[in-house]
Design an enzyme around this catalytic site. Sequence first.
Site, PDB file in Angstrom:
ATOM      1  N   HIS A 166      -3.769  -3.065   0.027  1.00 15.95           N
ATOM      2  CA  HIS A 166      -2.318  -3.048   0.253  1.00 15.95           C
ATOM      3  C   HIS A 166      -1.777  -4.482   0.370  1.00 15.95           C
ATOM      4  CE1 HIS A 166      -2.460   1.284   0.768  1.00 15.95           C
ATOM      5  NE2 HIS A 166      -3.414   1.146   1.675  1.00 15.95           N
ATOM      6  N   ASP A 200       1.853   1.387   5.037  1.00 15.00           N
ATOM      7  CA  ASP A 200       0.767   0.589   4.455  1.00 15.00           C
ATOM      8  C   ASP A 200       1.279  -0.370   3.393  1.00 15.00           C
ATOM      9  OD1 ASP A 200      -1.543   1.195   5.804  1.00 15.00           O
ATOM     10  OD2 ASP A 200      -2.100   2.867   4.526  1.00 15.00           O
TER      11      ASP A 200
END
Length: 380
Positions: free
Chosen positions: A96, A270
């Site tokens: 991420h 995220d």
Amino acid sequence: MKIGCPKETKNQEFRVGLTPAAVKAYVDAGHKVCIEKDAGMGSGIADRQYERAGASICSTAREVWSTSEMIVKVKEPLATEFDFMQPGQLIYTFFHFAADEKLTRACLEKKISALAYETVQQSDGSLPLLKPMSEVAGRMAPLMGAFYIGKMHGGRGLLPTGVPGVTPAHVLIIGGGTVGGNAAKVAAGLGARVTLLDINLDTLEHLGNIMPPNVSPIYADAYTLDKGLREADIVIGAVLVTGAKAPKIIKREHLGIMKPGSVIVDVAIDQGGCVETSRPTTHDDPVFIVDGVIHYCVANMPGAYARTSTFALNNRTGKYGLRLADQGVEVACQNDPALLNGLNMYKGNITFKPVAEAFGLEQSYKPAQEAVERFAPKKR
């Protein structure tokens, strides 16, 4: 290849990168596997189970990192692990990057190869390694919303299921992908009234065909978003742009039209979150309140149900991991376009454009195909 699996260090992260079955598959293929001591305990996996599968147990994280060519994890390396990373080392995990500039710059400086679960993408657009955790997070989201809407948490004190003579909660879900679809199923199963917003008409048609009658798939525009937020008791943010920072769909001013004590569960956190007022939280301290609206923004939601999540994740990551170990990252990525899409960094270059664009690092960007072709082993 020497493969290492360290214990996760993120707050209340009980998942582990490898199961004993995954270890056995690597060992049977001729690879060596080192597991950090007690790495699997949070998922109910004892060291002896790994040893029976053929792994060796390493006493420290440093030992795992320093002796391994390929690291298999669940979550991104944290600051305490940055010094462990080695140039050229392949790290196979969720990253991420677009939501974390510090991590991006650290991995770039270390010249690692970053194979990100969340951007491994097949030709049909599906995300096979992200899917199992999206399923878990999607199914968790209505449950977390139901819990935190309780009065003792500052919520409205509304039972989402309703009871005879009392209307159930209204759940608004923004995004009709894997997270949104799974959230809708669970919310509907609780008996809530569910509105699911998306901009893809084919997705809406599909959801309309498979969802129960208390789920209404609606086209997302400014009007339907505004109406949904006014009526909602629980809002679930399920927006995804693959590998890129999530767009801020819910603005600060939207909170003013929401019911006091309503709950937002931002599953997109995220990737930076799809709510302007969101910030990452932890399982230790999962919620905060802005303008009377409770925000649940835990960045590793599936870690709460670690055993289910660990085995579901390994069911998907194992076959791709074996390709990486058997062929090396360069050949594996050239042979499999899905893996090539997952390559976010390689030998000091960013190879996934949205990550470079997120932090103005376009000068460090090199297309993944070009990067691996340059360094691929010469054919004899």
